[in-house]
Design a protein around this motif. Structure first.
Motif, PDB file in Angstrom:
ATOM      1  N   PHE A  31     -10.512 -23.614  -1.948  1.00  0.00           N
ATOM      2  CA  PHE A  31     -11.118 -24.811  -2.536  1.00  0.00           C
ATOM      3  C   PHE A  31     -11.065 -25.997  -1.575  1.00  0.00           C
ATOM      4  CE2 PHE A  31     -10.938 -28.670  -5.148  1.00  0.00           C
ATOM      5  CZ  PHE A  31     -12.178 -28.579  -5.746  1.00  0.00           C
ATOM      6  N   LEU A  32      -9.884 -26.367  -1.135  1.00  0.00           N
ATOM      7  CA  LEU A  32      -9.747 -27.539  -0.261  1.00  0.00           C
ATOM      8  C   LEU A  32     -10.459 -27.346   1.075  1.00  0.00           C
ATOM      9  CD1 LEU A  32      -6.047 -28.546  -0.960  1.00  0.00           C
ATOM     10  CD2 LEU A  32      -8.103 -29.773  -1.671  1.00  0.00           C
ATOM     11  N   LEU A  37     -17.424 -32.989   2.373  1.00  0.00           N
ATOM     12  CA  LEU A  37     -17.602 -34.438   2.294  1.00  0.00           C
ATOM     13  C   LEU A  37     -16.315 -35.119   1.830  1.00  0.00           C
ATOM     14  CD1 LEU A  37     -19.512 -36.920   2.360  1.00  0.00           C
ATOM     15  CD2 LEU A  37     -20.119 -36.376   0.002  1.00  0.00           C
ATOM     16  N   ILE A  38     -15.646 -34.499   0.897  1.00  0.00           N
ATOM     17  CA  ILE A  38     -14.423 -35.049   0.315  1.00  0.00           C
ATOM     18  C   ILE A  38     -13.247 -34.694   1.216  1.00  0.00           C
ATOM     19  CG2 ILE A  38     -12.899 -34.968  -1.691  1.00  0.00           C
ATOM     20  CD1 ILE A  38     -15.493 -34.131  -3.291  1.00  0.00           C
ATOM     21  N   SER A  39     -12.457 -35.710   1.582  1.00  0.00           N
ATOM     22  CA  SER A  39     -11.334 -35.503   2.504  1.00  0.00           C
ATOM     23  C   SER A  39     -10.039 -35.247   1.758  1.00  0.00           C
ATOM     24  CB  SER A  39     -11.144 -36.739   3.394  1.00  0.00           C
ATOM     25  OG  SER A  39     -12.293 -36.977   4.150  1.00  0.00           O
ATOM     26  N   ASP A  83     -24.556 -37.485  -6.216  1.00  0.00           N
ATOM     27  CA  ASP A  83     -25.112 -36.141  -6.052  1.00  0.00           C
ATOM     28  C   ASP A  83     -24.477 -35.411  -4.869  1.00  0.00           C
ATOM     29  OD1 ASP A  83     -26.788 -36.299  -8.264  1.00  0.00           O
ATOM     30  OD2 ASP A  83     -28.482 -37.068  -7.091  1.00  0.00           O
ATOM     31  N   ASP A  84     -24.169 -36.139  -3.816  1.00  0.00           N
ATOM     32  CA  ASP A  84     -23.512 -35.511  -2.661  1.00  0.00           C
ATOM     33  C   ASP A  84     -22.115 -35.028  -3.025  1.00  0.00           C
ATOM     34  OD1 ASP A  84     -25.732 -36.012  -1.087  1.00  0.00           O
ATOM     35  OD2 ASP A  84     -24.901 -37.846  -0.209  1.00  0.00           O
ATOM     36  N   LEU A  85     -21.385 -35.826  -3.800  1.00  0.00           N
ATOM     37  CA  LEU A  85     -20.046 -35.430  -4.232  1.00  0.00           C
ATOM     38  C   LEU A  85     -20.108 -34.215  -5.163  1.00  0.00           C
ATOM     39  CD1 LEU A  85     -18.496 -38.945  -4.909  1.00  0.00           C
ATOM     40  CD2 LEU A  85     -18.044 -37.433  -2.978  1.00  0.00           C
ATOM     41  N   ILE A  86     -21.046 -34.229  -6.092  1.00  0.00           N
ATOM     42  CA  ILE A  86     -21.219 -33.105  -7.016  1.00  0.00           C
ATOM     43  C   ILE A  86     -21.550 -31.836  -6.246  1.00  0.00           C
ATOM     44  CG2 ILE A  86     -22.700 -32.177  -8.848  1.00  0.00           C
ATOM     45  CD1 ILE A  86     -22.866 -35.152  -9.880  1.00  0.00           C
ATOM     46  N   ASN A  87     -22.434 -31.936  -5.281  1.00  0.00           N
ATOM     47  CA  ASN A  87     -22.783 -30.768  -4.465  1.00  0.00           C
ATOM     48  C   ASN A  87     -21.591 -30.245  -3.678  1.00  0.00           C
ATOM     49  OD1 ASN A  87     -25.447 -30.711  -5.330  1.00  0.00           O
ATOM     50  ND2 ASN A  87     -26.158 -32.013  -3.655  1.00  0.00           N
ATOM     51  N   ASP A  88     -20.761 -31.150  -3.163  1.00  0.00           N
ATOM     52  CA  ASP A  88     -19.571 -30.744  -2.422  1.00  0.00           C
ATOM     53  C   ASP A  88     -18.614 -29.970  -3.334  1.00  0.00           C
ATOM     54  OD1 ASP A  88     -18.213 -30.631   0.038  1.00  0.00           O
ATOM     55  OD2 ASP A  88     -17.047 -32.427  -0.415  1.00  0.00           O
ATOM     56  N   PHE A  89     -18.376 -30.488  -4.536  1.00  0.00           N
ATOM     57  CA  PHE A  89     -17.530 -29.787  -5.492  1.00  0.00           C
ATOM     58  C   PHE A  89     -18.126 -28.442  -5.877  1.00  0.00           C
ATOM     59  CE2 PHE A  89     -15.203 -33.739  -6.565  1.00  0.00           C
ATOM     60  CZ  PHE A  89     -13.918 -33.216  -6.500  1.00  0.00           C
ATOM     61  N   ASN A  90     -19.421 -28.418  -6.188  1.00  0.00           N
ATOM     62  CA  ASN A  90     -20.059 -27.162  -6.589  1.00  0.00           C
ATOM     63  C   ASN A  90     -19.919 -26.099  -5.517  1.00  0.00           C
ATOM     64  OD1 ASN A  90     -20.873 -27.825  -9.182  1.00  0.00           O
ATOM     65  ND2 ASN A  90     -22.809 -28.686  -8.499  1.00  0.00           N
ATOM     66  N   ASN A  91     -20.091 -26.465  -4.257  1.00  0.00           N
ATOM     67  CA  ASN A  91     -19.943 -25.512  -3.162  1.00  0.00           C
ATOM     68  C   ASN A  91     -18.522 -24.942  -3.119  1.00  0.00           C
ATOM     69  OD1 ASN A  91     -20.757 -24.167  -0.656  1.00  0.00           O
ATOM     70  ND2 ASN A  91     -19.320 -25.599   0.298  1.00  0.00           N
ATOM     71  N   ASN A  97     -15.132 -18.716  -6.626  1.00  0.00           N
ATOM     72  CA  ASN A  97     -15.596 -17.949  -7.786  1.00  0.00           C
ATOM     73  C   ASN A  97     -15.232 -18.625  -9.101  1.00  0.00           C
ATOM     74  OD1 ASN A  97     -16.740 -15.841  -6.222  1.00  0.00           O
ATOM     75  ND2 ASN A  97     -14.688 -14.989  -5.947  1.00  0.00           N
ATOM     76  N   LEU A  98     -15.289 -19.946  -9.126  1.00  0.00           N
ATOM     77  CA  LEU A  98     -14.988 -20.712 -10.330  1.00  0.00           C
ATOM     78  C   LEU A  98     -16.234 -21.247 -11.013  1.00  0.00           C
ATOM     79  CD1 LEU A  98     -11.888 -22.703  -9.062  1.00  0.00           C
ATOM     80  CD2 LEU A  98     -11.932 -20.761 -10.630  1.00  0.00           C
TER      81      LEU A  98
END
Length: 99
Positions: A31-32, A37-39, A83-91, A97-98
């Motif tokens: 995950f990490l 994008l998220i540090s 939207d960029d943050l949401i995409n980063d989390f989704n990836n 596999n969550l």
């Protein structure tokens, strides 16, 4: 806790806490590692979105709800596009596999 916050506050902060129902290995190595994008940081409070993971050995856990006693994240939302943050989390969720 949302109802209490609505009664006590006129606005909300950009800080949230959450846990993932997965293994420590997936949290730490999948995950990490797949957040681009998220540090991952040890200090929160900057113009960029930062996340810190408190594992189950953290001395802070007794102060948090029991749902967090196996480890949890603290996320400080920065100034990036939502939207960029949401995409980063989704990836990262997909890689674990969550999703």
């Amino acid at each position: 806790q949302h109802d209490i916050a609505c009664k006590q506050m006129t606005g909300f902060s950009g800080m949230i806490s959450f846990a993932l129902h997965t293994t420590e290995e997936k949290v730490n190595y999948t995950f990490l590692d797949n957040l681009s994008l998220i540090s991952h940081a040890v200090s929160l409070g900057d113009g960029e979105t930062l996340i810190v993971y408190n594992d189950k050995s953290s001395e802070k856990l007794p102060y948090y709800p029991t749902e967090f006693h196996n480890g949890f994240f603290r996320l400080s939302i920065g100034l990036e596009d939502a939207d960029d943050l949401i995409n980063d989390f989704n990836n990262a969720f997909i890689k674990c596999n969550l999703k």
